[in-house]
Design a protein around this motif. Structure first.
Motif, PDB file in Angstrom:
ATOM      1  N   LEU A   1     -12.487   4.764  -2.487  1.00  0.00           N
ATOM      2  CA  LEU A   1     -11.967   6.124  -2.334  1.00  0.00           C
ATOM      3  C   LEU A   1     -10.547   6.150  -1.767  1.00  0.00           C
ATOM      4  O   LEU A   1      -9.739   6.984  -2.166  1.00  0.00           O
ATOM      5  N   GLY A   2     -10.248   5.258  -0.845  1.00  0.00           N
ATOM      6  CA  GLY A   2      -8.891   5.222  -0.285  1.00  0.00           C
ATOM      7  C   GLY A   2      -7.856   4.925  -1.352  1.00  0.00           C
ATOM      8  O   GLY A   2      -6.814   5.580  -1.430  1.00  0.00           O
ATOM      9  N   LEU A   3      -8.138   3.951  -2.200  1.00  0.00           N
ATOM     10  CA  LEU A   3      -7.223   3.602  -3.292  1.00  0.00           C
ATOM     11  C   LEU A   3      -7.110   4.748  -4.293  1.00  0.00           C
ATOM     12  O   LEU A   3      -6.006   5.085  -4.734  1.00  0.00           O
ATOM     13  N   ILE A   4      -8.230   5.356  -4.624  1.00  0.00           N
ATOM     14  CA  ILE A   4      -8.214   6.469  -5.581  1.00  0.00           C
ATOM     15  C   ILE A   4      -7.401   7.637  -5.020  1.00  0.00           C
ATOM     16  O   ILE A   4      -6.594   8.232  -5.729  1.00  0.00           O
ATOM     17  N   ARG A   5      -7.582   7.943  -3.731  1.00  0.00           N
ATOM     18  CA  ARG A   5      -6.789   9.018  -3.112  1.00  0.00           C
ATOM     19  C   ARG A   5      -5.298   8.679  -3.129  1.00  0.00           C
ATOM     20  O   ARG A   5      -4.453   9.537  -3.375  1.00  0.00           O
ATOM     21  N   ALA A   6      -4.973   7.407  -2.871  1.00  0.00           N
ATOM     22  CA  ALA A   6      -3.559   6.985  -2.862  1.00  0.00           C
ATOM     23  C   ALA A   6      -2.944   7.115  -4.253  1.00  0.00           C
ATOM     24  O   ALA A   6      -1.797   7.566  -4.387  1.00  0.00           O
ATOM     25  N   VAL A   7      -3.679   6.742  -5.289  1.00  0.00           N
ATOM     26  CA  VAL A   7      -3.180   6.873  -6.669  1.00  0.00           C
ATOM     27  C   VAL A   7      -2.978   8.346  -7.021  1.00  0.00           C
ATOM     28  O   VAL A   7      -1.946   8.731  -7.581  1.00  0.00           O
ATOM     29  N   ALA A   8      -3.957   9.191  -6.668  1.00  0.00           N
ATOM     30  CA  ALA A   8      -3.832  10.627  -6.953  1.00  0.00           C
ATOM     31  C   ALA A   8      -2.652  11.226  -6.191  1.00  0.00           C
ATOM     32  O   ALA A   8      -1.862  11.999  -6.750  1.00  0.00           O
TER      33      ALA A   8
END
Length: 189
Positions: free
Chosen positions: A164-171
Motif C-alpha cells: 500500500l505504501g508503494l501504491i500510494r507513492a505511485v498515485a
C-alpha cells in the motif's frame, strides 16, 4: 482517449487503501453476495462521479484557461499530498444494515462515503482539465471498479499482501506530475 486512460489509472491507484475499499470489504463480509455489492458500487460511483464531473465541466467553462490551469495545479498537488495519507473506515461510515439488501446498502453507503473523498475531488479536477465529461466519468468509474471489485470477490486475502505504501507513492506521484504539468500550462499561456 487520453481522458479515459488517465482517469482510469489515477482513480484506480488513488482508491487502493481508501475508505471505500475498506467499505467494500465490510459489505462483502456482511452480505456475502458479491454481485449485488458490485452493482451497488457501480450505480453509486456513476451517480457520484457524474455530479463531480458536471462540477468540473462547469468550472472549466467559468474560469479562464490560465486561471483554470493554476487551480488545477494546486488541486492536483493537494490530492497528491492527500493520497499519501492512509485512509481508515470511521464507525459512522460503516454500512447500514438494510432491510433492502446488499444492493441498496452498498448504493447508499458508497454514495455517501464518496462525498468529498479524494477520488470525487480527482473527478472534478480531471473533468475540468480534460473537458471530456463522458470519458472522465467512464474512466473514473472503471478505476473505482478496478480497485473495489477484487476486494469484494477476494476479501481480505489479497488486500493484506498489497504494498500500500508503494501504491500510494505511485498515485501521489501521478497527481503531482499532473499538477506540475497544469502549473506549467498556467504560466506558459
Amino acid at each position: 482517449m487520453e481522458a479515459l486512460l488517465v482517469s482510469t489509472g489515477i482513480v484506480a491507484l488513488a482508491e487502493i487503501g481508501d475508505k471505500t475499499q475498506l467499505l467494500a470489504l465490510l459489505l462483502a463480509a456482511r452480505f456475502r453476495r458479491p454481485w449485488p455489492i458490485v452493482w451497488g458500487i457501480l450505480a453509486a460511483t456513476i451517480a457520484n462521479h457524474a455530479l463531480a464531473a458536471a462540477v468540473g465541466q462547469w468550472l472549466s467553462n467559468l474560469v479562464p484557461p490560465a486561471g483554470l490551469h493554476l487551480v488545477l495545479a494546486l488541486c492536483f498537488i493537494a490530492v497528491a499530498i492527500w493520497t499519501l495519507v492512509p485512509d481508515k473506515l470511521d464507525t459512522e461510515d460503516a454500512p447500514p444494515i438494510s432491510r433492502y439488501g446488499a444492493f441498496m446498502a452498498t448504493l447508499v453507503a458508497f454514495f455517501l462515503a464518496e462525498m468529498g473523498d479524494k477520488t470525487q475531488v480527482a473527478t472534478v479536477v480531471l473533468a475540468a482539465q480534460f473537458d471530456a465529461f463522458v470519458m472522465v466519468l467512464i474512466g473514473t468509474t472503471i478505476g473505482m471498479l478496478l480497485a473495489n471489485v477484487p476486494v469484494v470477490f477476494m476479501g481480505n486475502a489479497a488486500a493484506g499482501r498489497l504494498p500500500l505504501g508503494l501504491i500510494r507513492a505511485v498515485a501521489a506521484s501521478a497527481f503531482l506530475l499532473m499538477g506540475l504539468y497544469a502549473g506549467w500550462l498556467a504560466f506558459s499561456s
